[in-house]
Design an enzyme around this catalytic site. Structure first.
Site, short mmCIF file in Angstrom:
data_model
loop_
_atom_site.label_atom_id
_atom_site.label_comp_id
_atom_site.label_asym_id
_atom_site.label_seq_id
_atom_site.Cartn_x
_atom_site.Cartn_y
_atom_site.Cartn_z
N TYR A 184 29.78 97.14 29.44
CA TYR A 184 30.35 96.78 28.14
C TYR A 184 30.91 98.03 27.46
CZ TYR A 184 26.13 98.71 25.90
OH TYR A 184 25.12 99.54 25.48
N CYS A 185 31.89 97.82 26.60
CA CYS A 185 32.49 98.91 25.82
C CYS A 185 33.06 98.30 24.55
CB CYS A 185 33.53 99.67 26.63
SG CYS A 185 34.88 98.64 27.25
N THR A 186 33.83 99.07 23.80
CA THR A 186 34.27 98.62 22.47
C THR A 186 35.09 97.33 22.54
OG1 THR A 186 34.33 100.92 21.76
CG2 THR A 186 35.46 99.31 20.37
N GLY A 188 36.68 96.28 25.70
CA GLY A 188 36.76 95.78 27.06
C GLY A 188 37.55 96.63 28.03
N ILE A 213 32.40 94.67 22.89
CA ILE A 213 31.43 94.51 21.80
C ILE A 213 32.07 93.78 20.62
CG2 ILE A 213 29.97 95.78 20.17
CD1 ILE A 213 30.11 98.12 22.32
#
Length: 296
Positions: A184-186, A188, A213
């Site tokens: 996961y990241c900010t 995608g 996220i």
């Protein structure tokens, strides 16, 4: 003037002439008085822009008129062009600076060989089915996890995305190769590359949180598996998903709870420091410390 907004989107798709797209995007944003950051490469586009709502809508309509960008997944948040110091539209070898453009192969459908995309709801279904076997793997710079992360997530010791390939190849995470790993990241985009890097190195069951996220926060706020705040790369610094988010980070000077990031007072450094308002007023952060080197 209507309500100001910020939009974030990316699209992995082959671009034969990124420079031509750059000039078009630059002229379009200038004509609409929008500011932000747009990166183009042979692999596609990555954009965060803000301004007047009507202008942002016109920008999106024009951008989607270009067939390869027609299906972009746009994420909206409150803010405006003032959250960015200027408009920057650049062509680079990569959309995400992993320092390994050869790792990314794209076609009209997106990144080839990446992880399985999971919506926030599908993520919960996976956890219901597999329980504690599921591993969250943070695809951001390590300092971003100081203020917010998924419960129990593994946070690699990463200062910039350039560190990821070596970190994955280090052997530190080999025990995860047969487990369900959710990156996961900010928004995608970093996981599009990270999941492909992991799969090519023997991780057998890799997922990526679709929309990152931001999409998860829109769906579940602070009532799900996310804890804390989200680092964003504009003047806002952090974003929350409710009026009362859990604060998991602490002031580096007095240890009181805070999510307040400030730049180091040393102009040669300008790393980010977590300092509460009282400590900032007292002059904390005017000096430089090795503990925050690389937090930029």
């Amino acid at each position: 003037m209507t309500e100001p907004k910020i939009v974030l989107f990316y699209c992995f798709t082959p671009l034969a002439d990124p420079e031509a797209i750059r000039l078009w995007q630059l002229t379009l944003c200038q004509s609409l008085d929008l500011r932000g950051r747009i990166i183009l490469s042979p692999h596609g586009i990555n954009a965060t822009v803000g301004g007047d709502l009507k202008a942002v809508k016109r920008y999106l309509s024009a951008t989607k008129s270009y067939l390869p960008f027609k299906q972009i997944d746009v994420k909206w948040s409150v803010g405006n062009g003032d959250d960015f110091p200027r408009l920057s539209v650049k062509v680079r070898p990569e959309l995400v600076a992993f320092g390994a453009p050869q790792e990314v192969v794209v076609n009209a459908e997106g990144v080839v060989g990446g992880g399985v995309h999971l919506s926030p709801e599908a993520l919960h279904e996976l956890i219901e089915a597999r329980g504690e076997e599921v591993v969250f793997f943070d695809g951001r710079n390590a300092f971003e996890a100081d203020v917010g992360k998924f419960k129990g997530a593994i946070v690699p010791d990463i200062k910039t995305s350039h560190d990821f390939v070596a970190e994955i190849e280090s052997g530190k995470y080999d025990e995860l190769k047969d487990k369900p790993v959710v990156t996961y990241c900010t928004g995608g985009i970093r996981c599009e590359v990270l999941s492909a890097v992991m799969k090519r190195r023997g991780f057998n069951e890799v997922y990526q949180l679709s929309g990152g996220i931001i999409r998860y926060g829109e769906a579940f706020g602070d009532s799900g598996l996310w804890e804390g705040s989200l680092v964003v790369f504009d003047e806002r610094m952090v974003q929350t998903f409710s009026e009362h988010p859990k604060i998991i980070s602490h002031c580096e000077s007095c240890s009181s709870p805070t999510t307040n990031y400030v730049n180091c007072g040393n102009l040669a450094c300008r790393a980010l420091l977590l300092l509460c308002g009282a400590c900032v007023e007292a002059g904390a952060g005017e000096g430089c410390s090795p503990s925050h080197a690389g937090r930029r």
